[in-house]
Design a protein around this motif. Structure first.
Motif, PDB file in Angstrom:
ATOM      1  N   SER A   6       0.826  -1.187   0.000  1.00 45.37           N
ATOM      2  CA  SER A   6       0.000   0.000   0.000  1.00 45.37           C
ATOM      3  C   SER A   6       0.871   1.252   0.000  1.00 45.37           C
ATOM      4  CB  SER A   6      -0.891   0.007   1.246  1.00 45.37           C
ATOM      5  OG  SER A   6      -1.670  -1.173   1.255  1.00 45.37           O
ATOM      6  N   PHE A   7       0.346   2.280  -0.606  1.00 46.90           N
ATOM      7  CA  PHE A   7       1.075   3.544  -0.682  1.00 46.90           C
ATOM      8  C   PHE A   7       1.405   4.055   0.715  1.00 46.90           C
ATOM      9  CE2 PHE A   7       1.489   8.094  -1.058  1.00 46.90           C
ATOM     10  CZ  PHE A   7       2.285   8.215  -2.189  1.00 46.90           C
ATOM     11  N   PHE A   8       0.435   3.956   1.587  1.00 49.41           N
ATOM     12  CA  PHE A   8       0.630   4.408   2.961  1.00 49.41           C
ATOM     13  C   PHE A   8       1.760   3.651   3.631  1.00 49.41           C
ATOM     14  CE2 PHE A   8      -3.107   6.947   4.651  1.00 49.41           C
ATOM     15  CZ  PHE A   8      -3.330   7.515   3.417  1.00 49.41           C
ATOM     16  N   ALA A  30       7.304  10.784  -2.158  1.00 49.97           N
ATOM     17  CA  ALA A  30       6.288  10.495  -3.167  1.00 49.97           C
ATOM     18  C   ALA A  30       6.950  10.080  -4.481  1.00 49.97           C
ATOM     19  CB  ALA A  30       5.410  11.718  -3.382  1.00 49.97           C
ATOM     20  N   LYS A  31       7.970  10.793  -4.859  1.00 45.44           N
ATOM     21  CA  LYS A  31       8.664  10.508  -6.105  1.00 45.44           C
ATOM     22  C   LYS A  31       9.351   9.144  -6.020  1.00 45.44           C
ATOM     23  CE  LYS A  31      11.879  12.472  -9.409  1.00 45.44           C
ATOM     24  NZ  LYS A  31      12.807  13.578  -9.707  1.00 45.44           N
ATOM     25  N   TYR A  32       9.902   8.872  -4.863  1.00 48.55           N
ATOM     26  CA  TYR A  32      10.574   7.588  -4.648  1.00 48.55           C
ATOM     27  C   TYR A  32       9.573   6.440  -4.772  1.00 48.55           C
ATOM     28  CZ  TYR A  32      12.814   3.748  -2.190  1.00 48.55           C
ATOM     29  OH  TYR A  32      13.316   2.524  -1.858  1.00 48.55           O
ATOM     30  N   LEU A  33       8.363   6.679  -4.365  1.00 56.43           N
ATOM     31  CA  LEU A  33       7.319   5.660  -4.436  1.00 56.43           C
ATOM     32  C   LEU A  33       6.682   5.605  -5.812  1.00 56.43           C
ATOM     33  CD1 LEU A  33       5.596   6.226  -0.998  1.00 56.43           C
ATOM     34  CD2 LEU A  33       7.329   4.551  -1.631  1.00 56.43           C
ATOM     35  N   GLY A  34       7.113   6.510  -6.685  1.00 55.47           N
ATOM     36  CA  GLY A  34       6.601   6.490  -8.044  1.00 55.47           C
ATOM     37  C   GLY A  34       5.365   7.332  -8.231  1.00 55.47           C
ATOM     38  N   ALA A  35       5.108   8.216  -7.280  1.00 56.42           N
ATOM     39  CA  ALA A  35       3.942   9.092  -7.377  1.00 56.42           C
ATOM     40  C   ALA A  35       4.351  10.506  -7.020  1.00 56.42           C
ATOM     41  CB  ALA A  35       2.835   8.588  -6.471  1.00 56.42           C
ATOM     42  N   ARG A  37       3.541  13.268  -8.026  1.00 54.25           N
ATOM     43  CA  ARG A  37       2.478  14.272  -7.926  1.00 54.25           C
ATOM     44  C   ARG A  37       1.534  13.988  -6.770  1.00 54.25           C
ATOM     45  NH1 ARG A  37       1.091  14.532 -14.340  1.00 54.25           N
ATOM     46  NH2 ARG A  37       3.061  15.400 -15.001  1.00 54.25           N
ATOM     47  N   SER A  38       1.808  12.954  -6.038  1.00 58.60           N
ATOM     48  CA  SER A  38       0.932  12.613  -4.921  1.00 58.60           C
ATOM     49  C   SER A  38       1.582  12.938  -3.589  1.00 58.60           C
ATOM     50  CB  SER A  38       0.586  11.129  -4.988  1.00 58.60           C
ATOM     51  OG  SER A  38      -0.033  10.832  -6.213  1.00 58.60           O
ATOM     52  N   ALA A  39       2.318  14.026  -3.568  1.00 59.30           N
ATOM     53  CA  ALA A  39       3.021  14.413  -2.345  1.00 59.30           C
ATOM     54  C   ALA A  39       2.047  14.642  -1.204  1.00 59.30           C
ATOM     55  CB  ALA A  39       3.835  15.681  -2.605  1.00 59.30           C
ATOM     56  N   ARG A  40       0.869  15.079  -1.522  1.00 63.93           N
ATOM     57  CA  ARG A  40      -0.120  15.339  -0.467  1.00 63.93           C
ATOM     58  C   ARG A  40      -0.489  14.069   0.257  1.00 63.93           C
ATOM     59  NH1 ARG A  40      -4.529  19.495  -2.571  1.00 63.93           N
ATOM     60  NH2 ARG A  40      -5.477  17.653  -3.386  1.00 63.93           N
ATOM     61  N   MET A  41      -0.476  12.975  -0.466  1.00 62.78           N
ATOM     62  CA  MET A  41      -0.809  11.686   0.138  1.00 62.78           C
ATOM     63  C   MET A  41       0.233  11.279   1.159  1.00 62.78           C
ATOM     64  SD  MET A  41      -3.665  10.128  -0.916  1.00 62.78           S
ATOM     65  CE  MET A  41      -3.714  11.016   0.583  1.00 62.78           C
ATOM     66  N   VAL A  42       1.471  11.707   0.934  1.00 62.53           N
ATOM     67  CA  VAL A  42       2.533  11.388   1.883  1.00 62.53           C
ATOM     68  C   VAL A  42       2.229  12.050   3.230  1.00 62.53           C
ATOM     69  CG1 VAL A  42       4.989  11.599   2.387  1.00 62.53           C
ATOM     70  CG2 VAL A  42       4.228  11.202   0.040  1.00 62.53           C
ATOM     71  N   GLY A  43       1.867  13.295   3.170  1.00 61.95           N
ATOM     72  CA  GLY A  43       1.511  14.006   4.396  1.00 61.95           C
ATOM     73  C   GLY A  43       0.273  13.396   5.023  1.00 61.95           C
ATOM     74  N   TRP A  44      -0.644  13.002   4.184  1.00 65.62           N
ATOM     75  CA  TRP A  44      -1.879  12.391   4.681  1.00 65.62           C
ATOM     76  C   TRP A  44      -1.576  11.045   5.344  1.00 65.62           C
ATOM     77  CZ3 TRP A  44      -6.180  14.683   5.633  1.00 65.62           C
ATOM     78  CH2 TRP A  44      -7.311  13.942   5.911  1.00 65.62           C
ATOM     79  N   ALA A  45      -0.637  10.334   4.753  1.00 66.19           N
ATOM     80  CA  ALA A  45      -0.239   9.034   5.307  1.00 66.19           C
ATOM     81  C   ALA A  45       0.421   9.235   6.670  1.00 66.19           C
ATOM     82  CB  ALA A  45       0.718   8.353   4.354  1.00 66.19           C
TER      83      ALA A  45
END
Length: 112
Positions: A6-8, A30-35, A37-45
């Motif tokens: 999971s991304f989280f 996020a970039k390391y995980l291949g996303a 543009r999903s930097a916000r998800m990192v903070g959310w995680a």
DNA sequence: TTGCTGACCGACG
DNA sequence: CCGTCGGCCAGCA
């Protein structure tokens, strides 16, 4: 051992790899995980780490400018800064001074 | 189920 | 230089 894809969970794993005295950015993870543009998800995680009670050093994750944008999520706004300063990181006005020196890029350090 | 929100980032005017 | 907007995706009412 079971590894969650999971991304989280990846965010949690990478965050735990951050050495003491070093910091990284949401976008870098996020970039390391291949996303990238999903930097916000990192903070959310990372936001879920406190509720989940996970041992993830979220205080070592800041935005790309080296500013402690997520300090307000640590309960006490000074807690994040104190934790970082306790690791030898100099912070002034929520800004990491030697940010470029202690920046830890997972893509570079983990060398994938 | 639909829709809004969010600890970001990069592009555009 | 600074303000604004779109995008990405998971959680929650």
């Amino acid at each position: 051992m079971m590894v969650e894809d999971s991304f989280f969970d990846k965010v949690y794993q990478v965050s735990r790899l951050i050495p003491v005295g070093r910091v990284t950015s949401y976008g870098a993870i996020a970039k390391y995980l291949g996303a990238a543009r999903s930097a916000r998800m990192v903070g959310w995680a990372l936001n879920g780490t406190k509720t989940r009670g996970m041992d993830v050093p979220a205080h070592r994750v800041v935005n790309r400018k080296g500013v402690l944008t997520g300090k307000q999520h640590f309960g006490q706004r000074s807690l994040m800064q104190e934790l970082l300063e306790n690791e030898g990181i100099i912070i002034e006005n929520d800004q990491i001074l030697n940010f470029s020196e202690i920046f830890w890029d997972p893509e570079k350090e983990l060398a994938l």
